[in-house]
Design a protein around this motif. Structure first.
Motif, PDB file in Angstrom:
ATOM      1  N   ASN A  92       0.854  -1.186   0.000  1.00 48.22           N
ATOM      2  CA  ASN A  92       0.000   0.000   0.000  1.00 48.22           C
ATOM      3  C   ASN A  92       0.897   1.246   0.000  1.00 48.22           C
ATOM      4  OD1 ASN A  92      -1.621   2.216   0.735  1.00 48.22           O
ATOM      5  ND2 ASN A  92      -3.029   0.918   1.888  1.00 48.22           N
ATOM      6  N   PRO A  93       0.902   2.060  -1.091  1.00 50.12           N
ATOM      7  CA  PRO A  93       1.799   3.222  -1.154  1.00 50.12           C
ATOM      8  C   PRO A  93       1.479   4.302  -0.131  1.00 50.12           C
ATOM      9  CG  PRO A  93       0.260   3.229  -3.007  1.00 50.12           C
ATOM     10  CD  PRO A  93       0.088   1.915  -2.321  1.00 50.12           C
ATOM     11  N   LEU A  94       0.267   4.314   0.394  1.00 48.65           N
ATOM     12  CA  LEU A  94      -0.081   5.318   1.393  1.00 48.65           C
ATOM     13  C   LEU A  94       0.498   4.986   2.766  1.00 48.65           C
ATOM     14  CD1 LEU A  94      -3.806   5.915   0.433  1.00 48.65           C
ATOM     15  CD2 LEU A  94      -1.936   7.547   0.198  1.00 48.65           C
ATOM     16  N   PHE A  95       0.728   3.703   3.022  1.00 49.99           N
ATOM     17  CA  PHE A  95       1.241   3.284   4.321  1.00 49.99           C
ATOM     18  C   PHE A  95       2.557   2.535   4.151  1.00 49.99           C
ATOM     19  CE2 PHE A  95      -3.299   3.868   5.219  1.00 49.99           C
ATOM     20  CZ  PHE A  95      -3.248   4.589   6.403  1.00 49.99           C
ATOM     21  N   ASP A  96       3.416   3.056   3.274  1.00 47.82           N
ATOM     22  CA  ASP A  96       4.686   2.382   3.022  1.00 47.82           C
ATOM     23  C   ASP A  96       5.667   2.507   4.185  1.00 47.82           C
ATOM     24  OD1 ASP A  96       5.261   5.062   2.746  1.00 47.82           O
ATOM     25  OD2 ASP A  96       5.957   4.926   0.666  1.00 47.82           O
ATOM     26  N   PHE A  97       5.311   3.299   5.206  1.00 44.95           N
ATOM     27  CA  PHE A  97       6.143   3.401   6.400  1.00 44.95           C
ATOM     28  C   PHE A  97       5.728   2.381   7.463  1.00 44.95           C
ATOM     29  CE2 PHE A  97       2.544   6.236   6.666  1.00 44.95           C
ATOM     30  CZ  PHE A  97       2.045   6.030   7.929  1.00 44.95           C
ATOM     31  N   ILE A  98       4.689   1.596   7.174  1.00 40.65           N
ATOM     32  CA  ILE A  98       4.198   0.577   8.084  1.00 40.65           C
ATOM     33  C   ILE A  98       4.805  -0.767   7.693  1.00 40.65           C
ATOM     34  CG2 ILE A  98       2.167  -0.718   8.865  1.00 40.65           C
ATOM     35  CD1 ILE A  98       2.209   2.072   9.954  1.00 40.65           C
ATOM     36  N   SER A  99       5.280  -1.508   8.669  1.00 46.59           N
ATOM     37  CA  SER A  99       5.778  -2.853   8.417  1.00 46.59           C
ATOM     38  C   SER A  99       4.922  -3.854   9.180  1.00 46.59           C
ATOM     39  CB  SER A  99       7.244  -2.979   8.857  1.00 46.59           C
ATOM     40  OG  SER A  99       7.702  -4.295   8.665  1.00 46.59           O
ATOM     41  N   VAL A 100       4.176  -4.664   8.438  1.00 45.99           N
ATOM     42  CA  VAL A 100       3.401  -5.751   9.021  1.00 45.99           C
ATOM     43  C   VAL A 100       4.029  -7.060   8.566  1.00 45.99           C
ATOM     44  CG1 VAL A 100       1.162  -6.911   9.078  1.00 45.99           C
ATOM     45  CG2 VAL A 100       1.268  -4.419   9.189  1.00 45.99           C
ATOM     46  N   GLU A 233      -1.371   1.953  23.183  1.00 49.70           N
ATOM     47  CA  GLU A 233      -0.677   0.749  22.730  1.00 49.70           C
ATOM     48  C   GLU A 233      -0.932   0.428  21.268  1.00 49.70           C
ATOM     49  OE1 GLU A 233      -1.695  -0.102  27.108  1.00 49.70           O
ATOM     50  OE2 GLU A 233      -2.527   1.007  25.422  1.00 49.70           O
ATOM     51  N   VAL A 234      -2.072   0.886  20.715  1.00 51.36           N
ATOM     52  CA  VAL A 234      -2.417   0.528  19.336  1.00 51.36           C
ATOM     53  C   VAL A 234      -2.263   1.696  18.363  1.00 51.36           C
ATOM     54  CG1 VAL A 234      -4.043  -1.195  20.193  1.00 51.36           C
ATOM     55  CG2 VAL A 234      -4.907   1.064  19.510  1.00 51.36           C
ATOM     56  N   LYS A 235      -2.026   2.884  18.857  1.00 52.53           N
ATOM     57  CA  LYS A 235      -2.002   4.065  17.997  1.00 52.53           C
ATOM     58  C   LYS A 235      -0.888   3.998  16.957  1.00 52.53           C
ATOM     59  CE  LYS A 235      -3.990   7.726  20.898  1.00 52.53           C
ATOM     60  NZ  LYS A 235      -3.681   9.013  21.551  1.00 52.53           N
ATOM     61  N   ILE A 236      -1.222   4.418  15.748  1.00 57.23           N
ATOM     62  CA  ILE A 236      -0.233   4.473  14.673  1.00 57.23           C
ATOM     63  C   ILE A 236       0.885   5.459  14.987  1.00 57.23           C
ATOM     64  CG2 ILE A 236      -1.502   6.252  13.404  1.00 57.23           C
ATOM     65  CD1 ILE A 236      -0.637   4.919  10.813  1.00 57.23           C
ATOM     66  N   GLU A 237       0.598   6.420  15.854  1.00 54.72           N
ATOM     67  CA  GLU A 237       1.595   7.458  16.164  1.00 54.72           C
ATOM     68  C   GLU A 237       2.890   6.878  16.724  1.00 54.72           C
ATOM     69  OE1 GLU A 237      -2.154   9.701  15.749  1.00 54.72           O
ATOM     70  OE2 GLU A 237      -1.593   7.787  16.652  1.00 54.72           O
ATOM     71  N   ARG A 238       2.837   5.708  17.340  1.00 49.39           N
ATOM     72  CA  ARG A 238       4.064   5.139  17.898  1.00 49.39           C
ATOM     73  C   ARG A 238       5.056   4.755  16.803  1.00 49.39           C
ATOM     74  NH1 ARG A 238       0.644   0.679  17.471  1.00 49.39           N
ATOM     75  NH2 ARG A 238       1.635  -1.379  17.197  1.00 49.39           N
ATOM     76  N   LEU A 239       4.591   4.701  15.542  1.00 44.89           N
ATOM     77  CA  LEU A 239       5.451   4.329  14.429  1.00 44.89           C
ATOM     78  C   LEU A 239       5.926   5.537  13.632  1.00 44.89           C
ATOM     79  CD1 LEU A 239       3.282   1.379  13.059  1.00 44.89           C
ATOM     80  CD2 LEU A 239       5.082   1.265  14.769  1.00 44.89           C
ATOM     81  N   LEU A 240       5.324   6.697  13.844  1.00 42.81           N
ATOM     82  CA  LEU A 240       5.585   7.828  12.965  1.00 42.81           C
ATOM     83  C   LEU A 240       6.958   8.422  13.157  1.00 42.81           C
ATOM     84  CD1 LEU A 240       2.136   9.659  13.015  1.00 42.81           C
ATOM     85  CD2 LEU A 240       2.949   7.834  11.502  1.00 42.81           C
ATOM     86  N   LYS A 241       7.588   8.204  14.281  1.00 40.20           N
ATOM     87  CA  LYS A 241       8.914   8.775  14.507  1.00 40.20           C
ATOM     88  C   LYS A 241       9.940   8.229  13.512  1.00 40.20           C
ATOM     89  CE  LYS A 241       8.733   7.145  18.635  1.00 40.20           C
ATOM     90  NZ  LYS A 241       9.028   6.815  20.063  1.00 40.20           N
ATOM     91  N   SER A 242       9.594   7.082  12.867  1.00 42.08           N
ATOM     92  CA  SER A 242      10.546   6.490  11.929  1.00 42.08           C
ATOM     93  C   SER A 242      10.374   7.006  10.504  1.00 42.08           C
ATOM     94  CB  SER A 242      10.385   4.959  11.929  1.00 42.08           C
ATOM     95  OG  SER A 242       9.089   4.595  11.466  1.00 42.08           O
ATOM     96  N   ILE A 243       9.375   7.873  10.267  1.00 43.48           N
ATOM     97  CA  ILE A 243       9.145   8.391   8.904  1.00 43.48           C
ATOM     98  C   ILE A 243      10.248   9.344   8.511  1.00 43.48           C
ATOM     99  CG2 ILE A 243       7.580   9.759   7.476  1.00 43.48           C
ATOM    100  CD1 ILE A 243       5.263   8.722   9.028  1.00 43.48           C
TER     101      ILE A 243
END
Length: 243
Positions: A92-100, A233-243
């Motif tokens: 998904n190009p909109l969430f390419d900063f997410i790793s599942v 614990e579930v918020k996407i914000e915990r991942l945004l620091k890596s953008i």
């Protein structure tokens, strides 16, 4: 043992400590309110209901036809869009900063008359009675693979784990494999896109998805419709620091 667990656990008694219907080297405990989902029936019936209400459409999502700014897909505009793609989010190009991560698991269906048919057992593996001396047994964990092919290694690992419950020979009736969407911290990923406030993600529910989804699904709807806050614990914000 504490009284606050009365609704979920029985006090350990002599019959549990001396449980004899399977191997029981270290004693046992008994849980209340256990359940399982018949996943195939659930998916089939839910799909039929949604199709009957004209709320479900099958097609490959074309990102080139989607404008995230206006939330327009082809010719139709939406108030909000939520992506629930499992491991597909990695494309998904909109969430390419997410790793599942794709975490593979294998499960056996066995045939034996040596196990109790009225109790779900758990030691090194789960043993779920299906009736007529059939049991579902699993599962394995293999990280970072989309491969859903069954393997001899998976079969032997499950049978080895089953040996902690019974020494009796069992017949293997079926072996299947699937992929779980998991995350680095074992927490779901929920919330809105950092640049497009009405585009959401609901993902990473992992191996406990059927247990977590009723509660988290309601909280996701409340977040989208009423702007109620999500758990940290579930918020996407915990991942945004890596953008």
């Amino acid at each position: 043992y504490s009284d606050e667990y009365n609704s979920y656990m029985h006090p350990v008694n002599d019959s549990d400590l001396n449980y004899h219907r399977t191997k029981n080297d270290f004693g046992s405990a008994r849980l209340k309110q256990a359940f399982y989902i018949e996943t195939a029936k659930f998916v089939e019936s839910t799909t039929a209901y949604l199709q009957g209400e004209h709320h479900l459409q099958y097609e490959t999502f074309d990102f080139s036809a989607f404008d995230p700014q206006s939330r327009t897909y082809k010719t139709e505009q939406f108030l909000s869009v939520t992506f629930c793609e499992g491991v597909g989010v990695n494309q998904n190009p909109l969430f390419d900063f997410i790793s599942v991560n794709a975490t593979k698991g294998e499960i056996l269906t066995i045939d034996t008359d040596s196990l109790p048919q009225d109790e779900l057992l758990n030691r090194k593996c789960f043993v779920l009675p299906l009736g007529n001396n059939k049991f579902k047994v699993g599962s394995t964990y293999v990280w970072h693979t989309n491969n859903v092919q069954i393997t001899e290694e998976g079969r032997q690992q499950i049978l080895q784990n089953l040996s902690y419950i019974t020494d009796q020979n069992v017949g293997v009736v079926q072996q299947v494999a699937g992929v779980r969407p998991t995350t680095f911290d074992r927490r779901p990923i929920m919330g809105s896109h950092p640049s497009y406030g009405q585009i959401f993600i609901f993902n990473g529910l992992g191996s406990k998805g059927y247990m977590l989804s009723p509660l988290l699904g309601k909280e996701m709807v409340d977040h989208i419709l009423d702007q109620k806050d999500l758990h940290a614990e579930v918020k996407i914000e915990r991942l945004l620091k890596s953008i």
